[in-house]
Design an enzyme around this catalytic site. Structure first.
Site, short mmCIF file in Angstrom:
data_model
loop_
_atom_site.label_atom_id
_atom_site.label_comp_id
_atom_site.label_asym_id
_atom_site.label_seq_id
_atom_site.Cartn_x
_atom_site.Cartn_y
_atom_site.Cartn_z
CG ASP A 154 -0.22 -0.14 2.53
OD1 ASP A 154 0.77 -0.88 2.59
OD2 ASP A 154 -0.66 0.48 3.52
CD GLU A 189 3.14 -1.03 7.66
OE1 GLU A 189 3.43 -0.94 8.88
OE2 GLU A 189 3.31 -0.09 6.85
NE ARG A 241 16.69 -3.67 20.73
CZ ARG A 241 17.81 -3.25 21.32
NH1 ARG A 241 18.85 -2.90 20.58
NH2 ARG A 241 17.88 -3.16 22.64
#
Length: 394
Positions: free
Chosen positions: A80, A138, A177
């Site tokens: 999107d 999203e 991470r």
């Protein structure tokens, strides 16, 4: 085998660029994607994959079954765009007024599609199953991930990986991470109901503007004075609307904002304090208020083992000096929902423009990245899949 797959991916680079630029010129907003999912589905169908469309509403899922037994790995991209006017002076500038890919989702989509092409051409040699998740919406709450999962896109998946291009980090770098890496993202809307009147007689009114100003100041103390300083939180009032005349005190005012946290208990605490402070502040001045607090995406929490895999693979591909441990980010990402279904990891892949004057943050009208980042994302995906599958086979 990996070298062969990489060589093929590099040979497809011009096709990757063409597909990305087509998406960039014709972007579609969240929950309004029509042509984009069709383009994605047609591409995957032409590869001979098992393709599901309208997954969760507008998502597309392609499934590749390898020629050998093994586990199932999912790879995700989003497609999107944002309600931003494209200000770049480039041939592939958005042709849709007020809409542009200002976050790199076109990069993600084209990169993953061509990974699917390379892997599908070698499926006889691949163990296990690879699921290509192409997600809609999203950029908004509620995002598409939750709906696609409810519609079965993660059924049977053993591990899931995602990557996001970064306009701020150099090409050829990868950030990782383990644990919490992106925040819970919530929104709130506060409506203050006062009593309007003439601006020359404020004593006869209950001024929602004055109350709103006091409330804004009080809300900032939730983080600075009421939250453990060793636990991160952000409370931002981003919109304050009331009235439209110089001599009229309005009846009401509306404040809108966002809350970002990592720990569930901090999330609960901040929500409770917003509601309590709003009630006491407004009642103290004779007004009433309603608080509409919406919990958005949960925090992205990377699995330690799969993040270690991502790191190891990235260091092999790009060199240890180009792979770095990220600091936690207060941005939000609904990739978080996939990580609640299966272990996995979400990484950031560098794509900063070579000229520093062309580097802009995500969601900026001049946003752009180096298209070669698609190759880096593609290689990271391919190598991670092969590493995961080879571990299973051993």
């Amino acid at each position: 085998m990996q070298a062969q797959l990489f060589e093929r991916l590099e040979a497809l680079y011009s096709d990757m660029v063409d597909f990305r630029r087509d998406l960039h010129m014709y972007p579609e907003l969240s929950h309004h994607e029509v042509d984009t999912p069709k383009k994605v589905a047609d591409f995957l169908t032409d590869l001979g994959l098992d393709v599901r469309t309208e997954v969760g509403s507008r998502g597309v899922v392609g499934t590749l079954k390898g020629g050998k037994p093994g586990k199932t790995v999912a790879l995700r991209a989003d497609f999107d765009a944002l309600p931003i006017q494209d200000a770049k002076d480039v041939p592939y500038k958005s042709r849709i007024d007020g809409v542009m890919h200002a976050c790199g989702h076109d990069i993600h989509t084209s990169g993953l599609l061509h990974v699917a092409k390379v892997l599908s051409e070698n499926k006889a040699e691949l163990p296990g199953t690879i699921v290509f998740i192409h997600q809609f919406a999203e950029e908004v709450i509620p995002g598409g991930a939750k709906f696609m999962i409810e519609d079965g896109c993660m059924d049977g998946v053993d591990a899931v990986f995602g990557a996001h291009v970064s306009s701020n980090n150099p090409l050829g770098t990868v950030g990782y991470r383990e644990g919490p890496v992106m925040a819970n993202g919530d929104t709130f809307e506060i409506t203050i109901q006062g009593r309007g009147g003439h601006a020359a007689s404020p004593h006869l009114t209950v001024d929602p503007l004055a109350i709103g100003g006091q409330l804004m100041s009080s809300l900032q103390q939730i983080v600075s004075r009421q939250t453990d300083p060793l636990k991160s939180a952000v409370v931002t009032v981003a919109s304050f609307n009331s009235g439209d005349s110089f001599n009229v005190i309005p009846d009401s005012a509306t404040l809108k904002g966002t809350v970002r946290t990592f720990q569930p208990e901090v999330r609960d605490h901040v929500q409770a304090r917003i509601e309590s402070i709003t009630k006491s502040t407004c009642e103290g001045f004779g007004a009433t208020a309603t608080v509409d607090y919406v919990r958005g995406y949960p925090a992205v929490v990377n699995d330690p083992a799969e993040t270690a895999r991502y790191r190891r693979v990235a260091e092999t591909l790009f060199g240890a000096d180009h792979v770095y441990e990220m600091a936690p980010m207060m941005g939000m990402e609904d990739f978080a929902y996939y990580l609640k279904e299966a272990p996995g990891s979400f990484a950031w892949v560098g794509g900063a423009m070579p000229d520093e004057s062309d580097i802009y943050p995500h969601h900026h009208p001049n946003f752009d990245v180096q298209e070669a980042a698609m190759l880096d994302i593609g290689k990271l995906f391919i190598a991670t899949v092969l590493d995961y599958m080879s571990e299973d086979a051993s």
